[in-house]
Scaffold this motif. Sequence first.
Motif, PDB file in Angstrom:
ATOM      1  N   THR A 247      82.656  53.055 -47.060  1.00 29.64           N
ATOM      2  CA  THR A 247      83.458  53.329 -45.871  1.00 29.64           C
ATOM      3  C   THR A 247      84.874  52.747 -45.905  1.00 29.64           C
ATOM      4  O   THR A 247      85.818  53.480 -45.589  1.00 29.64           O
ATOM      5  CB  THR A 247      82.664  52.915 -44.614  1.00 29.64           C
TER       6      THR A 247
ATOM      7  N   ASP B  81      75.843  56.647 -39.946  1.00 29.40           N
ATOM      8  CA  ASP B  81      75.771  55.915 -41.217  1.00 29.40           C
ATOM      9  C   ASP B  81      74.758  54.775 -41.116  1.00 29.40           C
ATOM     10  O   ASP B  81      73.911  54.591 -41.997  1.00 29.40           O
ATOM     11  CB  ASP B  81      77.153  55.356 -41.571  1.00 29.40           C
TER      12      ASP B  81
ATOM     13  N   HIS C 167      81.843  60.154 -46.427  1.00 33.85           N
ATOM     14  CA  HIS C 167      81.034  60.217 -47.653  1.00 33.85           C
ATOM     15  C   HIS C 167      79.667  60.706 -47.211  1.00 33.85           C
ATOM     16  O   HIS C 167      79.460  60.965 -46.023  1.00 33.85           O
ATOM     17  CB  HIS C 167      80.933  58.833 -48.317  1.00 33.85           C
TER      18      HIS C 167
ATOM     19  N   GLN D  81      75.137  60.304 -48.087  1.00 34.30           N
ATOM     20  CA  GLN D  81      74.160  59.241 -48.378  1.00 34.30           C
ATOM     21  C   GLN D  81      73.013  59.793 -49.189  1.00 34.30           C
ATOM     22  O   GLN D  81      72.686  60.984 -49.086  1.00 34.30           O
ATOM     23  CB  GLN D  81      73.587  58.634 -47.083  1.00 34.30           C
TER      24      GLN D  81
ATOM     25  N   GLN E  30      77.590  48.461 -52.342  1.00 32.32           N
ATOM     26  CA  GLN E  30      76.510  49.427 -52.174  1.00 32.32           C
ATOM     27  C   GLN E  30      76.163  50.084 -53.516  1.00 32.32           C
ATOM     28  O   GLN E  30      75.691  49.415 -54.412  1.00 32.32           O
ATOM     29  CB  GLN E  30      76.829  50.372 -51.027  1.00 32.32           C
TER      30      GLN E  30
ATOM     31  N   HIS F  91      75.154  54.736 -50.372  1.00 29.13           N
ATOM     32  CA  HIS F  91      76.218  55.542 -50.974  1.00 29.13           C
ATOM     33  C   HIS F  91      77.158  54.625 -51.713  1.00 29.13           C
ATOM     34  O   HIS F  91      77.026  53.403 -51.617  1.00 29.13           O
ATOM     35  CB  HIS F  91      76.959  56.320 -49.875  1.00 29.13           C
TER      36      HIS F  91
HETATM   37 ZN   LIG Z   1      77.446  53.188 -45.092  1.00 29.44          ZN
END
Ligand SMILES: [Zn+2]
Length: 505
Positions: A56, A227, A274, A276, A317, A456
């Motif tokens: 993010t 998210d 984005h 996931q 992540q 992600h």
């Molecule tokens: Zn996220």
Amino acid sequence: MSAAAKRKKLVLCVIDALAPAMLERAVAAGAAPMLEHLIKNGQYVAGCVAAFPSVTPVCAASIITGVSADRHHIPGMNWYLREEERYVEYGSSLRSAQRFGIARQLTDTVYNLNRAHLSAQTPTVFEELDDAGVRTAGTTYLMYRGRHRHDPQRDTALTRVAAALMRHPVLGPRELFYADIFASRSTGCRSGLGMPGVRDRHSGCVSVYLVENDLFDFLLLSLPDNDWYSHKYGPDAQMHSIAQADLQLARVFAAAGGIEEFLADHAMIVLADHSQVPVTNAIALQDELSELGVLGPARTPRRSREQEPRIAVCPSQRAAMVYALHEAERDAMRASAAARSLGIDGIAHVMWLARDAHDRPSEAIVQTPERDELRFAPGGEVRDARGLEWSLEGELGVIGARVEDGLISTPDYPDALERVWSALTSPSAGELLLSASEGYEFMDWGRQAHVGGGSHGSLHASDSLGALVLCGVEPPARERTQWSIRDVAPLVLEHFGVGHQATLA
Ligand SMILES: [Zn+2]
């Protein structure tokens, strides 16, 4: 009537992690009637490419500036700030924030991200619209830098708790509503300390107020809860959180009398930063590289038998970076970390830069655990889907690439060359960049990962391709073979007839 007066107002709605397949499923089930209306009356792009790492903060910076990390300088969720010899953590998890210190994490996220970390040379869409006299507004979003000064709220629970911390003014859009910390108007909306699950409601509440009182020409309406929900329950659970986001849109449209009435004088862009993917395994990169001497978070006292730290490890992540702490051993530490990383289960790509005699980046190297290697650099005979030119050497299969008639396509790793190059050449990036393979996530510094849920960050299409819906945007968006989140800021500026300085620079 002037052209400007006839121009519709514009709402840029960022639904965090809005996965195209889940949006399509929600629409088919009748669970997202507002988004369905926008898709039917506009243009739907099922594969708008995220930034890389596809997390993010990096994506938000690209959305708000229209450029990549090489120019906006936000390289990850967690990174190492060389000038201050410390980690920066934007909030991978509460436990991770605790390891670095909550005060430090909040200061980095609320203040430094926009002020010190985001490049001063790269104007934001708010700054450019503010300069042009467009009335800007924003709900709580990581990126808010604009030209209007806002002092922190004095009368809320959060600011009472953290009064010492949140005492500085910021520069934001004309109307700024950021959790309970900044509010340019008394709306009666409460963000509940900005906790996950109630943030969409706060954004909806504030936006209703802004519509009812005609307070913006451009509004960035952020709906982040999708998210959070998808991290916790997995991407398949987005059905629920997309429906919740749709309810907030319905509220905002109702403030104008309904969706038809709203669209009569508002254009809409709905955008995922984005996507996931499901997570089944975690990689403890800190442990895997411990023999090299890993710098711990500030609050960890170093035990005497531990090694002198020589590298910083920054999980973001499904991506990660490794920094060499000492300039003199930069290449040696990068090589050691790369060799070890290639042996860790769950790492798909290991990436770094080669440099010339003047220390300028000469080419990017991408390796897989099979030791296949691709080397590339800007400028050359091969064009990508966005018209950039490259020279390549080595195994095209490393990024699933095909070259036909001088045109390179990388469907599994969309916009791979530009994204890897800009990530590696960002002045704030580490010496080594890692991208996880399917199902894997790097454990954060609080030893948290979203195993059993979603995440992600990688270069892969499944993390990187988000949904984009354009409705009533003037001038009509041109047909593109490959949309990127970098296209949105120029589109917004073009809608208001404002030139994009970052692109021209
Ligand atoms: Zn996220």
